[in-house]
Design a protein around this motif. Structure first.
Motif, PDB file in Angstrom:
ATOM      1  N   ILE A  14       3.811  16.702  -1.904  1.00  0.00           N
ATOM      2  CA  ILE A  14       4.624  16.268  -3.042  1.00  0.00           C
ATOM      3  C   ILE A  14       5.428  15.027  -2.668  1.00  0.00           C
ATOM      4  N   GLY A  15       5.979  15.015  -1.444  1.00  0.00           N
ATOM      5  CA  GLY A  15       6.732  13.852  -0.996  1.00  0.00           C
ATOM      6  C   GLY A  15       5.877  12.596  -0.931  1.00  0.00           C
ATOM      7  N   TYR A  16       4.611  12.749  -0.544  1.00  0.00           N
ATOM      8  CA  TYR A  16       3.717  11.594  -0.504  1.00  0.00           C
ATOM      9  C   TYR A  16       3.536  10.995  -1.888  1.00  0.00           C
ATOM     10  N   PHE A  17       3.271  11.840  -2.877  1.00  0.00           N
ATOM     11  CA  PHE A  17       3.069  11.318  -4.227  1.00  0.00           C
ATOM     12  C   PHE A  17       4.357  10.733  -4.801  1.00  0.00           C
ATOM     13  N   ALA A  18       5.489  11.363  -4.493  1.00  0.00           N
ATOM     14  CA  ALA A  18       6.763  10.882  -5.023  1.00  0.00           C
ATOM     15  C   ALA A  18       7.183   9.561  -4.390  1.00  0.00           C
ATOM     16  N   LEU A  19       6.844   9.337  -3.123  1.00  0.00           N
ATOM     17  CA  LEU A  19       7.274   8.142  -2.414  1.00  0.00           C
ATOM     18  C   LEU A  19       6.180   7.071  -2.376  1.00  0.00           C
ATOM     19  N   GLU A  20       5.050   7.393  -1.816  1.00  0.00           N
ATOM     20  CA  GLU A  20       3.964   6.418  -1.779  1.00  0.00           C
ATOM     21  C   GLU A  20       3.442   6.121  -3.180  1.00  0.00           C
ATOM     22  N   GLY A  21       3.717   7.012  -4.122  1.00  0.00           N
ATOM     23  CA  GLY A  21       3.255   6.805  -5.494  1.00  0.00           C
ATOM     24  C   GLY A  21       3.746   5.504  -6.095  1.00  0.00           C
ATOM     25  N   PHE A  22       5.003   5.114  -5.819  1.00  0.00           N
ATOM     26  CA  PHE A  22       5.471   3.865  -6.422  1.00  0.00           C
ATOM     27  C   PHE A  22       4.847   2.657  -5.746  1.00  0.00           C
ATOM     28  N   ASP A  23       4.525   2.752  -4.455  1.00  0.00           N
ATOM     29  CA  ASP A  23       3.818   1.652  -3.803  1.00  0.00           C
ATOM     30  C   ASP A  23       2.456   1.428  -4.459  1.00  0.00           C
ATOM     31  N   ILE A  24       1.751   2.526  -4.697  1.00  0.00           N
ATOM     32  CA  ILE A  24       0.447   2.426  -5.354  1.00  0.00           C
ATOM     33  C   ILE A  24       0.611   1.869  -6.763  1.00  0.00           C
ATOM     34  N   GLY A  25       1.616   2.367  -7.487  1.00  0.00           N
ATOM     35  CA  GLY A  25       1.837   1.898  -8.849  1.00  0.00           C
ATOM     36  C   GLY A  25       2.185   0.419  -8.917  1.00  0.00           C
ATOM     37  N   VAL A  26       3.025  -0.047  -8.001  1.00  0.00           N
ATOM     38  CA  VAL A  26       3.368  -1.466  -7.966  1.00  0.00           C
ATOM     39  C   VAL A  26       2.132  -2.308  -7.689  1.00  0.00           C
ATOM     40  N   GLY A  27       1.299  -1.856  -6.764  1.00  0.00           N
ATOM     41  CA  GLY A  27       0.076  -2.590  -6.481  1.00  0.00           C
ATOM     42  C   GLY A  27      -0.838  -2.675  -7.683  1.00  0.00           C
ATOM     43  N   MET A  28      -0.947  -1.591  -8.437  1.00  0.00           N
ATOM     44  CA  MET A  28      -1.784  -1.597  -9.630  1.00  0.00           C
ATOM     45  C   MET A  28      -1.267  -2.585 -10.678  1.00  0.00           C
ATOM     46  N   LEU A  29       0.051  -2.671 -10.811  1.00  0.00           N
ATOM     47  CA  LEU A  29       0.657  -3.493 -11.864  1.00  0.00           C
ATOM     48  C   LEU A  29       0.991  -4.909 -11.410  1.00  0.00           C
ATOM     49  N   LEU A  30       0.604  -5.279 -10.204  1.00  0.00           N
ATOM     50  CA  LEU A  30       0.998  -6.587  -9.672  1.00  0.00           C
ATOM     51  C   LEU A  30       0.649  -7.739 -10.613  1.00  0.00           C
ATOM     52  N   VAL A  51       6.307   0.894   2.573  1.00  0.00           N
ATOM     53  CA  VAL A  51       4.928   1.367   2.641  1.00  0.00           C
ATOM     54  C   VAL A  51       4.669   2.209   3.888  1.00  0.00           C
ATOM     55  N   LEU A  52       4.989   1.688   5.064  1.00  0.00           N
ATOM     56  CA  LEU A  52       4.674   2.406   6.296  1.00  0.00           C
ATOM     57  C   LEU A  52       5.402   3.743   6.374  1.00  0.00           C
ATOM     58  N   ALA A  53       6.672   3.747   5.999  1.00  0.00           N
ATOM     59  CA  ALA A  53       7.432   5.001   6.025  1.00  0.00           C
ATOM     60  C   ALA A  53       6.845   6.014   5.054  1.00  0.00           C
ATOM     61  N   ASN A  54       6.368   5.548   3.904  1.00  0.00           N
ATOM     62  CA  ASN A  54       5.797   6.469   2.922  1.00  0.00           C
ATOM     63  C   ASN A  54       4.422   6.985   3.348  1.00  0.00           C
ATOM     64  N   LEU A  88     -10.035   6.361   1.974  1.00  0.00           N
ATOM     65  CA  LEU A  88      -9.852   5.614   3.220  1.00  0.00           C
ATOM     66  C   LEU A  88     -10.118   4.123   3.030  1.00  0.00           C
ATOM     67  N   VAL A  89     -11.207   3.784   2.324  1.00  0.00           N
ATOM     68  CA  VAL A  89     -11.529   2.375   2.092  1.00  0.00           C
ATOM     69  C   VAL A  89     -10.445   1.713   1.252  1.00  0.00           C
ATOM     70  N   SER A  90      -9.999   2.410   0.206  1.00  0.00           N
ATOM     71  CA  SER A  90      -8.948   1.847  -0.656  1.00  0.00           C
ATOM     72  C   SER A  90      -7.653   1.654   0.121  1.00  0.00           C
ATOM     73  N   TRP A  91      -7.346   2.611   0.967  1.00  0.00           N
ATOM     74  CA  TRP A  91      -6.149   2.520   1.806  1.00  0.00           C
ATOM     75  C   TRP A  91      -6.215   1.290   2.704  1.00  0.00           C
ATOM     76  N   ILE A  92      -7.363   1.092   3.348  1.00  0.00           N
ATOM     77  CA  ILE A  92      -7.532  -0.052   4.249  1.00  0.00           C
ATOM     78  C   ILE A  92      -7.451  -1.359   3.474  1.00  0.00           C
ATOM     79  N   VAL A  93      -8.115  -1.426   2.326  1.00  0.00           N
ATOM     80  CA  VAL A  93      -8.127  -2.655   1.527  1.00  0.00           C
ATOM     81  C   VAL A  93      -6.715  -2.991   1.040  1.00  0.00           C
ATOM     82  N   GLY A 234      14.112   8.457   9.300  1.00  0.00           N
ATOM     83  CA  GLY A 234      13.464   7.174   9.059  1.00  0.00           C
ATOM     84  C   GLY A 234      13.461   6.809   7.591  1.00  0.00           C
ATOM     85  N   GLN A 235      13.196   7.802   6.751  1.00  0.00           N
ATOM     86  CA  GLN A 235      13.222   7.545   5.313  1.00  0.00           C
ATOM     87  C   GLN A 235      14.618   7.131   4.849  1.00  0.00           C
TER      88      GLN A 235
END
Length: 256
Positions: A14-30, A51-54, A88-93, A234-235
């Motif tokens: 749940i923490g991953y989706f709540a935190l890394e979720g906005f990084d993914i969302g920002v990337g989508m809406l760039l 990003v790294l902390a999330n 994994l590929v999407s993460w790397i890209v 760290g967070q």
């Protein structure tokens, strides 16, 4: 002990989706949030320090899955093999776009890696949505189908909303023209994590029947749980250092 570790697994996912979720969302809406090169630099710099902390949360999720639920780890990875590869590929890209976009100058170079961020972020969102649908269906059908695509679109929409809210909070009035409070960001985080929270609640009895033996869980508790405060600390440091305000950008590494 099995209930404790199920709670830890749920909290991490749940923490991953709540935190890394906005990084993914920002990337989508760039492309929507930032029209010019300067605006894209500002938006990427706003979310990149988190990003790294999330992403640490996802690494912890994988470790707990392998250690606490060894009997289902193989079934999940095998049943979701195409989606695991896609993740994994999407993460790397996506991460390559973040790291390389300012390694050289030139509009073509920047544009290429900016689109890598966008494509990787969409890949992450859609892959996660399809994976959740496949797990909810008991991995009985193909991991990629109409139902999975619908789930991917729902998750992508939730993450995009979370990313938009984050930028509105992080860059008040500069990009979206509207300011959002910390409470709004918390609500969007809850929305982004809602699908996985519901899925975990439904699967809880099934997961409890497939935990590792009590001895293994005790060893994991001694080896892993003492490091939990380090991750939480760290967070806290990241959020206190890179909160809203222009001064925070002076502390963002230049390669973002």
């Amino acid at each position: 002990m099995d209930i404790l570790w199920l709670g830890v697994f749920a909290l991490l996912l749940i923490g991953y989706f709540a935190l890394e979720g906005f990084d993914i969302g920002v990337g989508m809406l760039l492309p929507v949030l930032a029209r010019t090169r300067e605006e894209r630099d500002e938006v990427v710099a706003a979310m990149a320090p988190f990003v790294l902390a999330n992403e640490v949360w996802l690494v912890a999720v994988a470790g707990v899955l392998f250690g606490v639920f060894p009997s289902i780890e193989g079934d999940v990875l095998f049943g979701l093999y195409p989606l695991v590869v896609s993740l994994l590929v999407s993460w790397i890209v996506r991460d390559a776009g973040l790291w390389f976009r300012r390694r050289a100058d030139g509009s073509a170079w920047r544009s290429t890696w900016d689109w890598a961020i966008v494509i990787g972020s969409y890949g992450l969102a859609l892959s996660w949505g399809m994976a959740l649908v496949a797990v909810a269906g008991g991995l009985a059908g193909p991991p990629i189908g109409l139902a999975g695509l619908a789930g991917g679109l729902v998750v992508a929409a939730l993450l995009a909303f979370h990313g938009w809210t984050f930028v509105s909070w992080r860059l008040p009035g500069r990009v979206t023209g509207a300011r959002r409070t910390g409470r709004a960001l918390l609500l969007s985080a809850c929305a982004a994590a809602a699908p996985v929270a519901v899925l975990l609640a439904v699967l809880a009895p099934w997961l409890l029947d497939r935990t590792a033996p009590a001895g293994t869980l005790s060893v994991l508790s001694v080896m892993i749980l003492p490091f939990a405060p380090v991750m939480v600390g760290g967070q806290v440091w990241v959020w206190r250092t890179f909160g809203p305000g222009r001064a925070a950008f002076d502390r963002v590494p230049s390669f973002f």
